[in-house]
Design a protein around this motif. Structure first.
Motif, PDB file in Angstrom:
ATOM      1  N   ALA A   1       0.808  21.332 -12.025  1.00 13.21           N
ATOM      2  CA  ALA A   1       1.074  21.171 -13.458  1.00 13.21           C
ATOM      3  C   ALA A   1       0.708  19.783 -13.981  1.00 13.21           C
ATOM      4  CB  ALA A   1       2.539  21.463 -13.756  1.00 13.21           C
ATOM      5  N   ASP A   2       1.033  18.745 -13.243  1.00 10.63           N
ATOM      6  CA  ASP A   2       0.819  17.378 -13.718  1.00 10.63           C
ATOM      7  C   ASP A   2      -0.294  16.712 -12.917  1.00 10.63           C
ATOM      8  OD1 ASP A   2       0.892  14.778 -14.619  1.00 10.63           O
ATOM      9  OD2 ASP A   2       3.018  14.463 -14.186  1.00 10.63           O
ATOM     10  N   PRO A   3      -1.464  16.462 -13.534  1.00 11.40           N
ATOM     11  CA  PRO A   3      -2.576  15.837 -12.809  1.00 11.40           C
ATOM     12  C   PRO A   3      -2.272  14.423 -12.315  1.00 11.40           C
ATOM     13  CG  PRO A   3      -3.148  16.218 -15.120  1.00 11.40           C
ATOM     14  CD  PRO A   3      -1.794  16.796 -14.903  1.00 11.40           C
ATOM     15  N   GLN A   4      -1.194  13.813 -12.821  1.00 11.41           N
ATOM     16  CA  GLN A   4      -0.804  12.482 -12.330  1.00 11.41           C
ATOM     17  C   GLN A   4      -0.445  12.530 -10.851  1.00 11.41           C
ATOM     18  OE1 GLN A   4      -1.221   9.722 -13.692  1.00 11.41           O
ATOM     19  NE2 GLN A   4      -1.313  10.130 -15.881  1.00 11.41           N
ATOM     20  N   VAL A   5       0.067  13.661 -10.382  1.00 10.28           N
ATOM     21  CA  VAL A   5       0.412  13.798  -8.965  1.00 10.28           C
ATOM     22  C   VAL A   5      -0.843  13.623  -8.116  1.00 10.28           C
ATOM     23  CG1 VAL A   5       1.250  15.377  -7.188  1.00 10.28           C
ATOM     24  CG2 VAL A   5       2.430  15.243  -9.385  1.00 10.28           C
ATOM     25  N   GLN A   6      -1.923  14.280  -8.496  1.00 14.51           N
ATOM     26  CA  GLN A   6      -3.181  14.163  -7.751  1.00 14.51           C
ATOM     27  C   GLN A   6      -3.709  12.733  -7.802  1.00 14.51           C
ATOM     28  OE1 GLN A   6      -5.884  17.222  -9.070  1.00 14.51           O
ATOM     29  NE2 GLN A   6      -4.188  18.658  -9.247  1.00 14.51           N
ATOM     30  N   ARG A   7      -3.655  12.117  -8.968  1.00 19.34           N
ATOM     31  CA  ARG A   7      -4.113  10.720  -9.091  1.00 19.34           C
ATOM     32  C   ARG A   7      -3.270   9.795  -8.219  1.00 19.34           C
ATOM     33  NH1 ARG A   7      -3.846  11.847 -14.709  1.00 19.34           N
ATOM     34  NH2 ARG A   7      -5.784  12.834 -15.312  1.00 19.34           N
TER      35      ARG A   7
ATOM     36  N   PHE B   1      -2.562   6.356  -3.464  1.00 17.43           N
ATOM     37  CA  PHE B   1      -1.827   6.045  -2.241  1.00 17.43           C
ATOM     38  C   PHE B   1      -2.767   6.027  -1.037  1.00 17.43           C
ATOM     39  CE2 PHE B   1       0.299   7.584   1.597  1.00 17.43           C
ATOM     40  CZ  PHE B   1       1.244   6.585   1.773  1.00 17.43           C
ATOM     41  N   PHE B   2      -3.610   7.057  -0.906  1.00 13.76           N
ATOM     42  CA  PHE B   2      -4.526   7.122   0.231  1.00 13.76           C
ATOM     43  C   PHE B   2      -5.595   6.033   0.144  1.00 13.76           C
ATOM     44  CE2 PHE B   2      -2.446  10.904   1.515  1.00 13.76           C
ATOM     45  CZ  PHE B   2      -2.770  11.092   2.845  1.00 13.76           C
ATOM     46  N   SER B   3      -5.989   5.640  -1.053  1.00 18.70           N
ATOM     47  CA  SER B   3      -6.952   4.533  -1.199  1.00 18.70           C
ATOM     48  C   SER B   3      -6.357   3.225  -0.681  1.00 18.70           C
ATOM     49  CB  SER B   3      -7.350   4.363  -2.666  1.00 18.70           C
ATOM     50  OG  SER B   3      -8.093   5.464  -3.101  1.00 18.70           O
ATOM     51  N   ARG B   4      -5.088   3.056  -0.870  1.00 21.62           N
ATOM     52  CA  ARG B   4      -4.415   1.861  -0.369  1.00 21.62           C
ATOM     53  C   ARG B   4      -4.185   1.964   1.136  1.00 21.62           C
ATOM     54  NH1 ARG B   4       0.928   0.225  -3.328  1.00 21.62           N
ATOM     55  NH2 ARG B   4      -0.587  -0.121  -4.977  1.00 21.62           N
ATOM     56  N   LEU B   5      -3.809   3.152   1.597  1.00 18.89           N
ATOM     57  CA  LEU B   5      -3.511   3.368   3.016  1.00 18.89           C
ATOM     58  C   LEU B   5      -4.766   3.274   3.882  1.00 18.89           C
ATOM     59  CD1 LEU B   5      -1.207   4.205   4.987  1.00 18.89           C
ATOM     60  CD2 LEU B   5      -1.904   6.574   4.581  1.00 18.89           C
ATOM     61  N   VAL B   6      -5.873   3.879   3.403  1.00 18.16           N
ATOM     62  CA  VAL B   6      -7.119   3.927   4.170  1.00 18.16           C
ATOM     63  C   VAL B   6      -8.267   3.531   3.228  1.00 18.16           C
ATOM     64  CG1 VAL B   6      -8.520   5.293   5.755  1.00 18.16           C
ATOM     65  CG2 VAL B   6      -6.135   5.925   5.391  1.00 18.16           C
ATOM     66  N   PRO B   7      -8.464   2.223   3.013  1.00 18.48           N
ATOM     67  CA  PRO B   7      -9.490   1.792   2.058  1.00 18.48           C
ATOM     68  C   PRO B   7     -10.914   1.946   2.611  1.00 18.48           C
ATOM     69  CG  PRO B   7      -8.426  -0.119   3.046  1.00 18.48           C
ATOM     70  CD  PRO B   7      -7.704   1.101   3.558  1.00 18.48           C
ATOM     71  N   ASP B   8     -11.834   2.241   1.705  1.00 22.66           N
ATOM     72  CA  ASP B   8     -13.249   2.286   2.076  1.00 22.66           C
ATOM     73  C   ASP B   8     -13.698   0.904   2.539  1.00 22.66           C
ATOM     74  OD1 ASP B   8     -13.387   4.924   1.337  1.00 22.66           O
ATOM     75  OD2 ASP B   8     -14.319   4.537  -0.604  1.00 22.66           O
TER      76      ASP B   8
ATOM     77  N   HIS C   1     -12.615  10.501   7.473  1.00 25.02           N
ATOM     78  CA  HIS C   1     -12.129  11.158   8.696  1.00 25.02           C
ATOM     79  C   HIS C   1     -10.637  10.871   8.914  1.00 25.02           C
ATOM     80  CE1 HIS C   1     -16.052  12.555   9.900  1.00 25.02           C
ATOM     81  NE2 HIS C   1     -16.547  11.335   9.866  1.00 25.02           N
ATOM     82  N   VAL C   2     -10.214   9.646   8.671  1.00 22.41           N
ATOM     83  CA  VAL C   2      -8.801   9.292   8.847  1.00 22.41           C
ATOM     84  C   VAL C   2      -7.943  10.057   7.842  1.00 22.41           C
ATOM     85  CG1 VAL C   2      -7.100   7.428   8.704  1.00 22.41           C
ATOM     86  CG2 VAL C   2      -9.308   7.030   9.823  1.00 22.41           C
ATOM     87  N   ARG C   3      -8.388  10.127   6.592  1.00 16.56           N
ATOM     88  CA  ARG C   3      -7.640  10.865   5.571  1.00 16.56           C
ATOM     89  C   ARG C   3      -7.488  12.332   5.967  1.00 16.56           C
ATOM     90  NH1 ARG C   3      -9.117   8.990  -0.375  1.00 16.56           N
ATOM     91  NH2 ARG C   3      -8.894   6.739  -0.131  1.00 16.56           N
ATOM     92  N   ALA C   4      -8.565  12.924   6.488  1.00 17.32           N
ATOM     93  CA  ALA C   4      -8.494  14.326   6.918  1.00 17.32           C
ATOM     94  C   ALA C   4      -7.534  14.474   8.107  1.00 17.32           C
ATOM     95  CB  ALA C   4      -9.879  14.847   7.282  1.00 17.32           C
TER      96      ALA C   4
END
Length: 139
Positions: A55-61, A66-73, A91-94
């Motif tokens: 329902a709320d696209p903010q959840v996906q964002r 969070f994952f960008s911070r946890l596993v940065p490019d 690969h780590v995110r998956a």
């Protein structure tokens, strides 16, 4: 007892979540089963699947942030960079998420909650063609 299998081809726009609930639901409904179990499996090592808020696209964002911070490019810790700075982080995110889901079929419908959707989560920054295998068993 019956079973059926298909492969969905999903084109992703790049990193982010693609809602595949409708395609999955339509395929399951066409099978005509009343009770059973649907297995959803993604055939890739840099994408994953999840059941998440629809329902709320903010959840996906927020999950993506969070994952960008946890596993940065481009993290210098990673040696595997064959396809660019987002390769090993994908690969780590998956590995931290799921490559398969099991969803019950109850009275001919997927037993998803009101606010739940099925998402293919692309972890690479550029668009990809992904394959999602559906296997339904039941009666």
């Amino acid at each position: 007892m019956r079973q059926d299998t298909t492969v969905l081809e999903i084109r992703t726009p790049g990193r982010g979540m693609t809602d595949i609930t409708g395609e999955v639901r339509d395929w399951v409904a066409a099978r005509g089963l009343r009770q059973g179990l649907l297995t959803v499996f993604v055939r890739h090592t840099s994408a994953s699947l999840l059941v998440q808020e629809n329902a709320d696209p903010q959840v996906q964002r927020d999950l993506e942030h969070f994952f960008s911070r946890l596993v940065p490019d481009g993290d210098p810790m990673f040696r595997h960079r064959d396809e660019g700075p987002d390769d090993m982080p994908a690969h780590v995110r998956a590995a931290l998420t799921q490559t398969h889901l099991g969803i019950p079929l109850v009275e001919g419908r997927l037993a998803l909650g009101t606010w739940q959707g099925i998402y293919l989560w692309e972890h690479r920054s550029r668009p990809h063609r992904r394959e999602v295998v559906l296997h339904l068993i039941g009666a």
